[in-house]
Motif scaffolding. Structure first.
Motif, PDB file in Angstrom:
ATOM      1  N   ARG A  42     -55.883  31.906   0.946  1.00 53.63           N
ATOM      2  CA  ARG A  42     -54.769  31.745   1.884  1.00 53.63           C
ATOM      3  C   ARG A  42     -55.207  32.057   3.315  1.00 53.63           C
ATOM      4  NH1 ARG A  42     -48.662  32.685   1.123  1.00 53.63           N
ATOM      5  NH2 ARG A  42     -49.238  32.523  -1.061  1.00 53.63           N
ATOM      6  N   LEU A  43     -55.983  33.108   3.485  1.00 54.85           N
ATOM      7  CA  LEU A  43     -56.438  33.484   4.816  1.00 54.85           C
ATOM      8  C   LEU A  43     -57.402  32.442   5.394  1.00 54.85           C
ATOM      9  CD1 LEU A  43     -56.968  37.290   4.202  1.00 54.85           C
ATOM     10  CD2 LEU A  43     -55.272  36.259   5.744  1.00 54.85           C
ATOM     11  N   ARG A  44     -58.184  31.810   4.545  1.00 54.54           N
ATOM     12  CA  ARG A  44     -59.142  30.796   5.027  1.00 54.54           C
ATOM     13  C   ARG A  44     -58.440  29.576   5.608  1.00 54.54           C
ATOM     14  NH1 ARG A  44     -63.420  31.628   0.255  1.00 54.54           N
ATOM     15  NH2 ARG A  44     -64.699  33.172   1.306  1.00 54.54           N
ATOM     16  N   GLN A  45     -57.169  29.380   5.278  1.00 51.61           N
ATOM     17  CA  GLN A  45     -56.424  28.240   5.817  1.00 51.61           C
ATOM     18  C   GLN A  45     -56.182  28.374   7.318  1.00 51.61           C
ATOM     19  OE1 GLN A  45     -52.843  28.031   3.486  1.00 51.61           O
ATOM     20  NE2 GLN A  45     -53.943  27.587   1.578  1.00 51.61           N
ATOM     21  N   THR A  46     -56.138  29.609   7.808  1.00 54.66           N
ATOM     22  CA  THR A  46     -55.803  29.814   9.224  1.00 54.66           C
ATOM     23  C   THR A  46     -56.823  30.645   9.990  1.00 54.66           C
ATOM     24  OG1 THR A  46     -54.505  31.782   8.673  1.00 54.66           O
ATOM     25  CG2 THR A  46     -53.320  29.676   8.767  1.00 54.66           C
TER      26      THR A  46
END
Length: 199
Positions: free
Chosen positions: A116-120
């Motif tokens: 999830r963090l890699r998306q932003t």
């Protein structure tokens, strides 16, 4: 759990509760029930503010990353004052003496959170990536002032400092390292780039 008790800043209260659990018991113990119990609120409070538990954890990490931005501004302002080693020792102690080491363990432990963090977020491990950028910015400012050698490879030096600092603070069960130990590590890492009174 009482459901009629008003929470002034529910998000911050839940974040603080999660931090306490992380610091005390590690990422394995971090569940939505554990967080709401620690915060002294009903479980539904968390789900009123966040889509799911991974969304809560992602916001917790992003909130703590934002604090690194504040620390980065203060460290950059310190360029040209004190000693480079002293400033870096303080920065690493502030960074890793907080919840940062536990947040890194949490991100490493939870695949869904990391995805999830890699998306932003930029590539790399959240918190450590931002901390590396903080040190690189500071070292660049010191290089511009002539206190760091002009040929210093800051892109290698900054992550080396972060890695060494993280290893010093990584054992949650042991007492945190003394300032002298952090300073010794810093001076060993930067010794070739900084000499004389600025060290």
């Amino acid at each position: 759990m009482p459901t009629g008790v008003a929470m002034r800043d529910a998000r911050e209260q839940l974040f603080d509760a999660a931090e306490r659990i992380l610091l005390r018991d590690g990422p394995n113990a971090l569940t939505s029930r554990a967080v709401t119990t620690e915060a002294g609120c009903a479980k539904g409070v968390l789900h009123r503010h966040f889509a799911d538990f991974d969304a809560f954890l992602a916001d917790l990490v992003l909130d703590r990353i934002a604090r690194i931005a504040d620390q980065s501004a203060a460290l950059r302002t310190a360029a040209g004052t004190g000693t480079v080693a002293g400033n870096l020792t303080g920065a690493l102690t502030d960074l890793f003496g907080s919840v940062a080491v536990a947040i890194v363990a949490l991100v490493t432990f939870r695949d869904d959170l990391r995805a999830r963090l890699r998306q932003t977020r930029p590539p790399g491990l959240p918190v450590l990536t931002e901390a590396t950028a903080m040190l690189a910015s500071y070292l660049t400012a010191e290089r511009d002032l002539g206190r760091v050698a002009p040929d210093t490879d800051i892109d290698t030096l900054a992550p080396t400092l972060i890695g060494a600092g993280h290893l010093l603070f990584a054992d949650r069960k042991a007492a945190p390292p003394k300032a002298e130990a952090v300073h010794k590590t810093v001076t060993s890492v930067i010794g070739g780039a900084v000499r004389g009174p600025a060290l």
